[in-house]
Design an enzyme around this catalytic site. Sequence first.
Site, PDB file in Angstrom:
ATOM      1  N   GLN A   1       0.764  -1.160  -0.056  1.00 55.16           N
ATOM      2  CA  GLN A   1      -0.181  -0.118  -0.279  1.00 55.16           C
ATOM      3  C   GLN A   1       0.884   1.227   0.037  1.00 55.16           C
ATOM      4  OE1 GLN A   1      -2.447   1.692   3.250  1.00 55.16           O
ATOM      5  NE2 GLN A   1      -4.095   1.284   2.180  1.00 55.16           N
TER       6      GLN A   1
ATOM      7  N   TYR B   1      -6.116  10.932   3.719  1.00 52.63           N
ATOM      8  CA  TYR B   1      -4.798  11.041   3.440  1.00 52.63           C
ATOM      9  C   TYR B   1      -4.815  12.071   2.064  1.00 52.63           C
ATOM     10  CZ  TYR B   1      -4.097   8.065   7.187  1.00 52.63           C
ATOM     11  OH  TYR B   1      -3.814   7.500   8.517  1.00 52.63           O
TER      12      TYR B   1
ATOM     13  N   ARG C   1      -7.454   2.210  -2.665  1.00 50.66           N
ATOM     14  CA  ARG C   1      -8.444   2.086  -1.535  1.00 50.66           C
ATOM     15  C   ARG C   1      -9.119   3.447  -1.423  1.00 50.66           C
ATOM     16  NH1 ARG C   1      -8.082   0.463   4.877  1.00 50.66           N
ATOM     17  NH2 ARG C   1      -9.480  -1.061   4.810  1.00 50.66           N
TER      18      ARG C   1
ATOM     19  N   GLY D   1      -9.782  -6.742   9.205  1.00 50.72           N
ATOM     20  CA  GLY D   1      -8.532  -5.821   9.659  1.00 50.72           C
ATOM     21  C   GLY D   1      -8.286  -6.253  11.100  1.00 50.72           C
ATOM     22  N   ARG D   2      -8.929  -6.026  12.163  1.00 48.06           N
ATOM     23  CA  ARG D   2      -8.422  -6.269  13.557  1.00 48.06           C
ATOM     24  C   ARG D   2      -8.291  -7.753  13.748  1.00 48.06           C
ATOM     25  NH1 ARG D   2     -11.854  -1.883  13.764  1.00 48.06           N
ATOM     26  NH2 ARG D   2     -10.803  -0.073  14.569  1.00 48.06           N
TER      27      ARG D   2
END
Length: 371
Positions: free
Chosen positions: A101, A188, A236, A325-326
């Site tokens: 990424q 971002y 993404r 994810g987590r």
Amino acid sequence: MTRHPLFQPLRLGSLTLPNRIVMPPMTRSRASQPGDEANELMAAYYAQRASAGLIVSEGTYIAPLGKGYAWTPGIHTPGQVAGWRKVTEAVHAAGGRIFAQLWHVGRLSHVSLLGGRQPVSSSPIQAAGVNVFIAAEDGGTPGFVQASAPRALTVAEIGEIVEQYRVAARNAMAAGFDGVELHGANGYLVNQFIDSNANTRTDDYGGSLENRLRFLDEVTRALIGGTGDASRVGVRLAPLTTLNGCIDDHPQTTYLAAAKQLGSLGIGYIHIAEADWEDAPVMPLEFKWKLRETFPGMLIYAGRYTSERAREAIAAGWADLIAFGRPFIANPDLPERLRTDAPLAPHDRDTLFGGGARGLTDYPALADSEA
């Protein structure tokens, strides 16, 4: 279980993914210092999770001004490329596939991370109330501080950043990655150009929707050029999350236009980040179907998915892959746990950012924990 949609193989360009389970990018802040280089510890961490259909690395900054958090890895120096090669070799040896990424945080940074320089963005708008993770200058405890006020990029500087993305893609391929993912989400830099309330420019990169999508288009084309293969590029996006202060006045219109634009470039996938906090807004199903109709490539969704929700999404047809994810943090063999409906181990929040092996590579696989 072999008929479960999550465990059906899928072709992504020249890659064959053995299942539809994605390990998404998660910042862990354990790059070697000095130099922000990926290392053997990170290689072990990713290799433990190589049973995912696809791994997307933690955000990897493309140039010095792209850094936004302490101890995150870069991919713009020879040492950083060599460090990432350790990771990709370990993942491939374990039978996995991994994309890098590529990350420029823009205004979500702090002068202490940038050698005293001011962060940059589409516009001189500070992300009020948004904190970034920094190391203590006196060797004390690291922590979170308010992101510094940014300055607006000049048009010439925008062109330089586009070229930095191209070089970063080349570096990623040289490091052995199977492809790259552009971080265009979560507030971002790319997101700072797209969303109307973060972009007050009056030149070719601001104002109209076409202009606000121009940076996304140019960067994506640069990544295709850098990898040499559009199917090895993913993007993404976070259409509805408003994370880190990026808000768009008409998000569905904006992101359907972005999906159409990316589809015309032939990229491999769009990775949709849904809001994943408690009481978060739900992405309307109608919008997901519109994305499916608009974008011809693969669609990955991430955001508090369970095995059952993932099965329903893929079976319905509006998703091709689901990112967890987590759960991947404390469950290195997550696909096997999902396949067997085994319990998931909880992660330790205190070890998410920084440190060593504790909370990174010391979570046992199911067989080891049962033993």
